[in-house]
Design a protein around this motif. Structure first.
Motif, PDB file in Angstrom:
ATOM      1  N   ASP A 112       0.857  -1.189   0.000  1.00 28.64           N
ATOM      2  CA  ASP A 112       0.000   0.000   0.000  1.00 28.64           C
ATOM      3  C   ASP A 112       0.898   1.245   0.000  1.00 28.64           C
ATOM      4  O   ASP A 112       2.128   1.140  -0.004  1.00 28.64           O
ATOM      5  N   ASN A 113       0.263   2.421   0.021  1.00 25.85           N
ATOM      6  CA  ASN A 113       1.037   3.667  -0.098  1.00 25.85           C
ATOM      7  C   ASN A 113       2.021   3.857   1.062  1.00 25.85           C
ATOM      8  O   ASN A 113       3.115   4.404   0.873  1.00 25.85           O
ATOM      9  N   GLN A 114       1.636   3.381   2.258  1.00 22.73           N
ATOM     10  CA  GLN A 114       2.546   3.522   3.396  1.00 22.73           C
ATOM     11  C   GLN A 114       3.822   2.712   3.170  1.00 22.73           C
ATOM     12  O   GLN A 114       4.910   3.121   3.572  1.00 22.73           O
ATOM     13  N   ASP A 115       3.682   1.547   2.531  1.00 23.21           N
ATOM     14  CA  ASP A 115       4.865   0.732   2.232  1.00 23.21           C
ATOM     15  C   ASP A 115       5.805   1.496   1.293  1.00 23.21           C
ATOM     16  O   ASP A 115       7.019   1.530   1.496  1.00 23.21           O
ATOM     17  N   VAL A 116       5.207   2.097   0.276  1.00 26.66           N
ATOM     18  CA  VAL A 116       6.037   2.857  -0.687  1.00 26.66           C
ATOM     19  C   VAL A 116       6.737   3.991   0.052  1.00 26.66           C
ATOM     20  O   VAL A 116       7.939   4.215  -0.109  1.00 26.66           O
ATOM     21  N   LYS A 117       5.980   4.687   0.898  1.00 28.28           N
ATOM     22  CA  LYS A 117       6.562   5.816   1.627  1.00 28.28           C
ATOM     23  C   LYS A 117       7.709   5.352   2.530  1.00 28.28           C
ATOM     24  O   LYS A 117       8.777   5.969   2.559  1.00 28.28           O
ATOM     25  N   ILE A 173      11.512   6.690   1.954  1.00 27.37           N
ATOM     26  CA  ILE A 173      12.245   7.475   2.961  1.00 27.37           C
ATOM     27  C   ILE A 173      13.523   6.757   3.388  1.00 27.37           C
ATOM     28  O   ILE A 173      14.562   7.378   3.584  1.00 27.37           O
ATOM     29  N   ASP A 174      13.436   5.451   3.504  1.00 26.53           N
ATOM     30  CA  ASP A 174      14.583   4.689   4.017  1.00 26.53           C
ATOM     31  C   ASP A 174      15.756   4.689   3.048  1.00 26.53           C
ATOM     32  O   ASP A 174      16.905   4.781   3.470  1.00 26.53           O
ATOM     33  N   MET A 175      15.502   4.565   1.774  1.00 24.22           N
ATOM     34  CA  MET A 175      16.618   4.355   0.846  1.00 24.22           C
ATOM     35  C   MET A 175      16.630   5.336  -0.328  1.00 24.22           C
ATOM     36  O   MET A 175      17.703   5.809  -0.715  1.00 24.22           O
ATOM     37  N   ILE A 176      15.476   5.629  -0.890  1.00 27.65           N
ATOM     38  CA  ILE A 176      15.481   6.473  -2.085  1.00 27.65           C
ATOM     39  C   ILE A 176      15.785   7.925  -1.729  1.00 27.65           C
ATOM     40  O   ILE A 176      16.568   8.592  -2.420  1.00 27.65           O
ATOM     41  N   LEU A 177      15.216   8.408  -0.646  1.00 27.82           N
ATOM     42  CA  LEU A 177      15.473   9.799  -0.260  1.00 27.82           C
ATOM     43  C   LEU A 177      16.958  10.048   0.035  1.00 27.82           C
ATOM     44  O   LEU A 177      17.531  11.028  -0.476  1.00 27.82           O
ATOM     45  N   PRO A 178      17.612   9.203   0.828  1.00 26.05           N
ATOM     46  CA  PRO A 178      19.067   9.406   1.000  1.00 26.05           C
ATOM     47  C   PRO A 178      19.806   9.399  -0.333  1.00 26.05           C
ATOM     48  O   PRO A 178      20.737  10.189  -0.546  1.00 26.05           O
ATOM     49  N   TYR A 179      19.381   8.526  -1.245  1.00 30.11           N
ATOM     50  CA  TYR A 179      20.045   8.482  -2.558  1.00 30.11           C
ATOM     51  C   TYR A 179      19.858   9.811  -3.306  1.00 30.11           C
ATOM     52  O   TYR A 179      20.792  10.331  -3.906  1.00 30.11           O
ATOM     53  N   LEU A 180      18.629  10.339  -3.257  1.00 25.76           N
ATOM     54  CA  LEU A 180      18.358  11.601  -3.969  1.00 25.76           C
ATOM     55  C   LEU A 180      19.216  12.734  -3.399  1.00 25.76           C
ATOM     56  O   LEU A 180      19.683  13.611  -4.136  1.00 25.76           O
ATOM     57  N   LEU A 181      19.423  12.708  -2.097  1.00 28.21           N
ATOM     58  CA  LEU A 181      20.261  13.737  -1.470  1.00 28.21           C
ATOM     59  C   LEU A 181      21.727  13.515  -1.821  1.00 28.21           C
ATOM     60  O   LEU A 181      22.465  14.456  -2.107  1.00 28.21           O
ATOM     61  N   TYR A 182      22.134  12.263  -1.797  1.00 31.37           N
ATOM     62  CA  TYR A 182      23.505  11.935  -2.221  1.00 31.37           C
ATOM     63  C   TYR A 182      23.740  12.449  -3.635  1.00 31.37           C
ATOM     64  O   TYR A 182      24.788  13.027  -3.964  1.00 31.37           O
ATOM     65  N   TYR A 183      22.742  12.227  -4.494  1.00 33.62           N
ATOM     66  CA  TYR A 183      22.879  12.597  -5.902  1.00 33.62           C
ATOM     67  C   TYR A 183      23.140  14.101  -6.046  1.00 33.62           C
ATOM     68  O   TYR A 183      23.780  14.550  -6.979  1.00 33.62           O
ATOM     69  N   ARG A 184      22.640  14.847  -5.077  1.00 31.09           N
ATOM     70  CA  ARG A 184      22.834  16.306  -5.107  1.00 31.09           C
ATOM     71  C   ARG A 184      24.101  16.723  -4.371  1.00 31.09           C
ATOM     72  O   ARG A 184      24.296  17.900  -4.086  1.00 31.09           O
ATOM     73  N   VAL A 203      17.355  17.858  14.224  1.00 31.39           N
ATOM     74  CA  VAL A 203      18.027  18.112  12.946  1.00 31.39           C
ATOM     75  C   VAL A 203      17.643  17.033  11.936  1.00 31.39           C
ATOM     76  O   VAL A 203      17.429  17.301  10.762  1.00 31.39           O
ATOM     77  N   GLY A 204      17.548  15.802  12.387  1.00 26.86           N
ATOM     78  CA  GLY A 204      17.160  14.721  11.476  1.00 26.86           C
ATOM     79  C   GLY A 204      17.109  13.415  12.234  1.00 26.86           C
ATOM     80  O   GLY A 204      17.757  13.267  13.270  1.00 26.86           O
ATOM     81  N   ASP A 205      16.320  12.485  11.711  1.00 28.44           N
ATOM     82  CA  ASP A 205      16.276  11.170  12.343  1.00 28.44           C
ATOM     83  C   ASP A 205      16.522  10.108  11.290  1.00 28.44           C
ATOM     84  O   ASP A 205      16.130  10.259  10.133  1.00 28.44           O
ATOM     85  N   ASP A 206      17.165   9.061  11.716  1.00 30.54           N
ATOM     86  CA  ASP A 206      17.483   7.898  10.892  1.00 30.54           C
ATOM     87  C   ASP A 206      18.647   8.142   9.938  1.00 30.54           C
ATOM     88  O   ASP A 206      19.532   7.330   9.823  1.00 30.54           O
ATOM     89  N   PHE A 207      18.603   9.261   9.232  1.00 31.33           N
ATOM     90  CA  PHE A 207      19.811   9.639   8.492  1.00 31.33           C
ATOM     91  C   PHE A 207      19.980  11.145   8.591  1.00 31.33           C
ATOM     92  O   PHE A 207      19.007  11.878   8.774  1.00 31.33           O
ATOM     93  N   ILE A 208      21.208  11.586   8.498  1.00 33.82           N
ATOM     94  CA  ILE A 208      21.447  13.023   8.381  1.00 33.82           C
ATOM     95  C   ILE A 208      22.214  13.273   7.095  1.00 33.82           C
ATOM     96  O   ILE A 208      23.071  12.491   6.702  1.00 33.82           O
ATOM     97  N   ALA A 209      21.828  14.342   6.437  1.00 35.58           N
ATOM     98  CA  ALA A 209      22.459  14.707   5.161  1.00 35.58           C
ATOM     99  C   ALA A 209      23.369  15.895   5.410  1.00 35.58           C
ATOM    100  O   ALA A 209      22.922  16.952   5.862  1.00 35.58           O
ATOM    101  N   ILE A 210      24.641  15.715   5.120  1.00 39.88           N
ATOM    102  CA  ILE A 210      25.625  16.775   5.389  1.00 39.88           C
ATOM    103  C   ILE A 210      25.903  17.531   4.105  1.00 39.88           C
ATOM    104  O   ILE A 210      26.272  16.946   3.078  1.00 39.88           O
ATOM    105  N   ASN A 211      25.702  18.833   4.200  1.00 43.89           N
ATOM    106  CA  ASN A 211      25.838  19.704   3.029  1.00 43.89           C
ATOM    107  C   ASN A 211      27.284  20.193   2.929  1.00 43.89           C
ATOM    108  O   ASN A 211      27.760  20.897   3.814  1.00 43.89           O
ATOM    109  N   PRO A 212      27.987  19.807   1.886  1.00 45.01           N
ATOM    110  CA  PRO A 212      29.397  20.206   1.788  1.00 45.01           C
ATOM    111  C   PRO A 212      29.581  21.587   1.166  1.00 45.01           C
ATOM    112  O   PRO A 212      30.692  22.091   1.088  1.00 45.01           O
ATOM    113  N   TYR A 213      28.507  22.196   0.711  1.00 48.79           N
ATOM    114  CA  TYR A 213      28.621  23.467   0.004  1.00 48.79           C
ATOM    115  C   TYR A 213      28.698  24.622   1.000  1.00 48.79           C
ATOM    116  O   TYR A 213      28.173  24.546   2.104  1.00 48.79           O
TER     117      TYR A 213
END
Lengths: 287, 299
Positions: free
Chosen positions: B86-91, B95-106, B148-158
């Motif tokens: 269901d939609n909660q599974d997709v979410k 959040i667990d894997m695709i979102l960190p990847y999207l941030l990594y990509y940036r 600041v964040g839970d489960d993962f934190i995204a560090i901005n190098p810029y």
């Protein structure tokens, strides 16, 4: 590729001792460190699951995880270049997809370590800080599990065990024909160490010349392991247990179990106990 | 169509994700999510874990019998939902894997950790899943500190200083953790419908630069009570690297040097503590104990 040697046992049956022996055989050294056992972790490790699947095991139900575990072990066995020696307390079972939890394709072999359930009951009581009655009940409970809670986090994946007899049967039911299985009795490790360690070493493709065997026996005597724990600490000791290595004897149940408790265990497990010579044909304890 | 803002990204999604921050209709989202095709991996892909594949600018992730994702150019996410999902599974898996990847990509470096600001100190809770990062962070948040964040934190190098991008995602707490933190879970959404794990929102968000702070490495629970000890030496850097590289795309990417540099900077500037969790699930008392430790070690 068949690269995993499962070191399987019901809890408190000599699994850690076996891992210590394997460590000594692998290292071919004069001593071992109980806090640096050189085997390859436990099958219920969340870290292993998470790093292999990429997503967190905490996002799955226990049954979903069991459905995925055969893939985890197959994938690992396909990637490694050496034999892995992996501890497990799970019973061998089939998941909802009718697949074996520990698949043949991943399995080089299984060493099943078995111990008199009367002594297991005493050791389990100490290890888990529970009464002997609770321990006896646990060995007879068909739905016994480890890490089974679903409303709190467990640091390991769920492990289905069943009764002591279920557990033994799940791994050893085909022992007469299964060449990938070695059954090691705790009592034989105790009373016939050279013979038992030689069998283990040969089965697990580890050095089995007399010197390696004798070193392994010497490095892993109960007194050696216990004195290491006493002089430092053992990281696998449960927080509330007074010690991990307790007595290291066979037959200590005589001091700790009532006849009612012993009889309850024998009645529940007589068939399997007889098969492994823990009781005679009349149901009388041998040890 | 639904529009959300997550970890600074504007997302346009064909699939509704209840609980994410909703924003107004935007013509140029950072990411689009739609049901669509997930290709078979060709030769250009590197296998990455079980049933997942990475190629430059592409990621395929199959979650066992639930959902498959295909990400192109860090922008377009195609999703196949399996019949049981269901939609909660997709979410949850987005959040667990695709979102960190999207941030990594940036260009962000991703660390498996929770982050919280306590008395102008950045507190990072580092650990594998089930190590109680979220529970402790939620305990600190309940005491009034900014998340600041839970489960993962995204560090901005810029920019001049390394900073952490606030993710504003709710905590994911098991039922007993909610009880120990006095969080009423009866009306909270479940992370997945078949889990007793709840999305607990927080009230104060914070952002931070990586200058002053304390990293707590969460350890297994083989202790009768919670213990905190100072940690020093190379183990600091190794702990950070291990928790960064649990995201395997960071291992096969061209950002390796940057990730190592960021880990080294954090190891150099932040104090490091080993936090041994007792047998019981952390409560507000555990959070208070950590506050005391923070006060003592930043004096």
């Amino acid at each position: 590729m068949r690269k995993i040697v499962w070191l399987a046992s019901y809890p408190k049956s000599g699994n850690t001792w076996t891992r210590a022996i394997i460590t000594s055989l692998k290292q071919e050294s004069e001593s071992i460190d109980i806090n640096a056992l050189n085997t390859d972790g436990i099958s219920s490790s969340r870290k292993w699951f998470d790093t292999s699947f990429l997503y967190k095991s905490t996002l799955f139900t226990h049954d979903e995880i069991d459905n995925m575990r055969p893939d985890l072990y197959n994938d690992t066995a396909n990637k490694v270049r050496r034999l892995l020696y992996v501890k497990t307390h799970d019973a061998q079972s089939k998941n909802q997809n009718n697949k074996l939890l520990f698949p043949d394709n991943a399995t080089f072999g299984a060493v099943y370590i078995i111990r008199n359930p009367l002594d297991v009951a005493v050791s389990l009581s100490n290890h888990n800080s529970i009464t002997i009655d609770e321990s006896v009940m646990s060995l007879c409970f068909p739905h016994a599990h480890l890490a089974n809670a679903n409303r709190r986090l467990n640091d390991q994946l769920r492990q289905k065990m069943g009764t002591w007899s279920n557990h033994v049967d799940s791994w050893t039911h085909d022992m007469d024909t299964n060449k990938k299985l070695l059954v090691l009795r705790y009592e034989d490790l105790l009373y016939k160490p050279v013979e038992s360690v030689t069998k283990l070493a040969k089965f697990t493709h580890l050095p089995h010349d007399l010197r390696s065997i004798e070193d392994a026996v010497k490095n892993t005597t109960f007194d050696t392991l216990k004195s290491q724990e006493q002089s430092g600490a053992f990281k696998e000791k449960p927080a509330f247990a007074s010690s991990f290595f307790r007595e290291g004897k066979s037959g200590s149940w005589h001091k700790h179990l009532t006849m009612t408790q012993a009889r309850k265990l024998i009645n529940a497990h007589r068939e399997v106990m007889e098969r492994f010579a823990y009781v005679d044909s009349l149901g009388n304890p041998i040890y | 169509m639904y529009f959300y803002k997550v970890a600074g990204l504007i997302i346009k999604s064909e699939i509704e994700f209840v609980g994410l921050e909703v924003v107004a209709n935007i013509t140029n989202p950072d990411v689009t999510i739609a049901k669509g095709m997930v290709p078979e991996p060709s030769e250009e892909y590197t296998p990455m874990g079980i049933n997942s594949f990475y190629a430059p600018d592409k990621l395929i992730l199959h979650v066992y019998k639930l959902v498959s994702f295909f990400v192109e150019d860090g922008k377009k996410v195609s999703v196949i939902m399996h019949p049981n999902a269901d939609n909660q599974d997709v979410k949850a898996f987005f959040i667990d894997m695709i979102l960190p990847y999207l941030l990594y990509y940036r260009g962000f470096t991703i660390v498996r950790a929770a982050g919280i600001m306590v008395k102008e100190q950045l507190i990072i809770l580092l650990g594998v899943s089930a190590s109680f990062k979220s529970t402790i962070a939620a305990g600190l948040a309940t005491l009034g500190y900014g998340v600041v964040g839970d489960d993962f934190i995204a560090i901005n190098p810029y920019g001049g200083s390394l900073s952490i991008v606030p993710s504003l995602l709710p905590f994911q707490l098991m039922e007993d953790a909610c009880t120990g933190l006095a969080v009423d879970f009866t009306n909270l959404a479940k992370v997945r419908n078949n889990l007793f794990r709840y999305e607990a929102p927080f009230t104060h968000a914070a952002s931070s630069i990586l200058e002053n702070g304390v990293i707590y490495r969460l350890n297994s629970r083989n202790e009768a009570t919670t213990k905190i000890e100072a940690l020093d030496g190379i183990v600091k850097l190794n702990s950070l690297i291990n928790n960064t590289y649990c995201y395997p795309f960071l291992r096969v990417s061209n950002q390796e040097k940057q990730n190592l540099k960021i880990c080294a900077t954090m190891a150099k500037h932040l104090k490091f503590r080993d936090l041994h969790i007792g047998l019981n699930t952390p409560t507000l008392e555990t959070a208070k104990q950590i506050i005391e430790d923070i006060e003592s070690c930043v004096k």
